[in-house]
Design an enzyme around this catalytic site. Structure first.
Site, PDB file in Angstrom:
ATOM      1  N   GLU A 170       1.895   3.816   3.094  1.00 24.05           N
ATOM      2  CA  GLU A 170       2.055   3.239   4.414  1.00 24.05           C
ATOM      3  C   GLU A 170       4.104   3.714   4.213  1.00 24.05           C
ATOM      4  O   GLU A 170       4.092   2.135   4.365  1.00 24.05           O
ATOM      5  CB  GLU A 170       1.666   1.829   4.146  1.00 24.05           C
ATOM      6  CG  GLU A 170       0.249   1.969   4.624  1.00 24.05           C
ATOM      7  CD  GLU A 170      -0.319   0.493   4.399  1.00 24.05           C
ATOM      8  OE1 GLU A 170       0.044   0.172   4.856  1.00 24.05           O
ATOM      9  OE2 GLU A 170      -2.194   0.119   4.055  1.00 24.05           O
ATOM     10  N   HIS A 182       0.680  -1.346   0.033  1.00 22.09           N
ATOM     11  CA  HIS A 182      -0.827  -0.012   0.258  1.00 22.09           C
ATOM     12  C   HIS A 182       1.055   0.866   0.241  1.00 22.09           C
ATOM     13  O   HIS A 182       1.396   1.555   0.968  1.00 22.09           O
ATOM     14  CB  HIS A 182      -0.950   0.572   1.259  1.00 22.09           C
ATOM     15  CG  HIS A 182      -1.914  -1.157   0.723  1.00 22.09           C
ATOM     16  ND1 HIS A 182      -2.562  -1.983   1.817  1.00 22.09           N
ATOM     17  CD2 HIS A 182      -2.576  -1.402   0.192  1.00 22.09           C
ATOM     18  CE1 HIS A 182      -3.329  -2.319   2.097  1.00 22.09           C
ATOM     19  NE2 HIS A 182      -3.796  -2.496   0.370  1.00 22.09           N
TER      20      HIS A 182
HETATM   21 ZN   LIG Z   1      -2.064  -1.679   3.663  1.00 21.29          ZN
END
Ligand SMILES: [Zn+2]
Length: 438
Positions: free
Chosen positions: A192, A189
């Site tokens: 992050e 992701h």
């Molecule tokens: Zn994540």
């Protein structure tokens, strides 16, 4: 209006010495706030689920509704919707507060601190206490392989949709017919940022401690080879540096029949129990599962690479690092009603060892459990694939710091403490597994 924007942009640019990190200057989060809603009982949880279903496509849920009473939901609300959302929450007597009052302000401050920094000129000048743009992460992988060629080799996993190299490292201090292996990955992701930072710290610490003859690490590396991919969603990561700090998905445009938006949630795109609960069929959603399993070239390249290695050596441990909310999550992810696997008690015992090790370093509390039952259902998820696709008995998603004060915008001064406690957890896990391995 255009003049005002140009003035703002220029001011931002001057403040940041036009350092090339342009994500701040767009001011796309001006007036946005992160609102925290805390459930008090089961009926609050049920209400939050309906709220989530209603607003999923309009708001960015940083923390989705979970099964746990008092575990908060964090949601990023754009300026244009703050009045409406506050009205809905007040009207339903929900317990909420503003967690981050000025999202753009926090982003600007962080980019300002990073502006004008010099690129690391060599591996021994690499600063693990700051966030690095992707070209520096890629170079770090190459440098680690060159500098520590006696025990580290670097490899190309695949090439991203936008043509960037995704690279990884293998730490292997010896070869032997019975050696098993471990898989570490980060950055699926994009926003992050503490995930790749933590994975790089852990990698460097393993190598440093092995070379310093640290007995625990020597024992672990004598028994396991470790594969490490610090930054998986490389296009998304670059996009968070240059354009949209809070972008989560990959960057490939999606077919019109799915809504024609950009990007897939890599952590709903894994080819085990793909396409079920907790994954959207709609490309504009932040949890879009993709048109089919492994639709994303990054995911296909990564799983192809890992599965080829699994033919050579048995994987025992798989960790996919994320942020935030301080959790150690084990299978199953895809369905809370699925019977837990026979391995679950061992997976829990190992997770217990990990969170105990975390607590001992800086006193932080991480919670562990089977993912769907503890948190929420998410099909096509890494931890289920690590377990059943790759065959690692011990397979986890770790949610790193913090508990929501900054969320994805974790300040750099927390990188090292976060990485230290998670290094301790990784060692504790590897030791647990080794002492329980047949
Ligand atoms: Zn994540």
């Amino acid at each position: 209006m255009a003049g005002e924007f140009a003035l703002k942009f220029l001011l931002g640019c001057v403040l940041l010495l036009c350092a090339g990190h342009s994500g701040f200057a767009r001011n796309i989060y001006d007036g946005s706030q992160v609102i925290r809603i805390t459930s008090r009982d089961q009926s609050d949880i049920d209400w939050l689920r309906t709220f989530h279903n209603t607003y999923e496509d309009k708001l960015d849920f940083w923390l989705e509704p979970s099964q746990i009473v008092s575990r908060p939901v964090d949601v990023l609300v754009p300026k244009s919707m703050i009045r409406e959302i506050r009205g809905v929450l007040t009207g339903n007597a929900m317990d909420f507060k503003v967690n981050i009052a000025d999202v753009q302000g926090v982003i600007n401050k962080q980019f300002m601190r990073m502006a004008g920094r010099n690129k690391p000129s060599a591996l021994n000048g690499f600063d693990y206490s700051v966030y690095h743009p992707y070209d520096e992460i890629r170079q770090w992988v190459i440098d680690m392989g060159a500098e520590h060629a006696d025990i580290v080799s670097q490899f190309l996993v695949t090439t991203s949709y936008e043509g960037r190299e995704m690279r990884g490292l293998k730490i292997s201090v010896s070869s032997g017919p019975n050696k098993k292996s471990i898989w570490f990955e980060g950055g699926i992701h994009a926003r992050e940022w503490v995930s790749p930072a933590t994975v790089m710290y852990i990698t460097n610490q393993l190598v440093t401690d092995y070379k310093a003859n640290e007995q625990r690490v020597v024992d672990i590396l004598n028994n396991y080879d470790i594969y490490i991919v610090p930054s998986l969603n490389v296009d998304g990561y670059v996009y968070t540096w240059q354009t949209e700090r809070l972008w989560r998905k990959t960057r490939a445009p999606q077919p019109a029949e799915y809504g024609g938006c950009v990007g897939v949630d890599g952590n709903r795109n894994w080819p085990y129990e793909w396409g079920g609960k907790g994954a959207s069929p709609w490309s504009c959603s932040n949890t879009f599962r993709g048109p089919n399993p492994l639709s994303e070239v990054e995911m296909k390249g990564l799983t192809d690479y890992a599965l080829a290695r699994a033919k050579e050596q048995e994987f025992r441990l798989f960790i996919d690092w994320h942020s935030y909310s301080q959790l150690y999550l084990a299978p199953w992810s895809y369905d809370m009603n699925a019977e837990l696997p026979p391995e679950s008690p061992d997976q829990m015992a190992a997770a217990d060892a990990a969170v105990t090790a975390i607590k001992a370093v800086h006193g932080m509390d991480y919670v562990y459990g089977p993912s769907a039952r503890l948190l929420y259902e998410a099909s096509g998820n890494s931890k289920d694939w690590g377990f059943k696709g790759l065959g690692a008995k011990y397979s986890y998603v770790v949610e790193l710091r913090d508990d929501g004060e900054y969320g994805f915008l974790l300040p750099e001064d927390q990188i090292i403490p976060c990485a230290e406690e998670n290094y301790a957890a990784a060692l504790a896990l590897a030791e647990f597994i080794h002492s329980n391995d047949p």
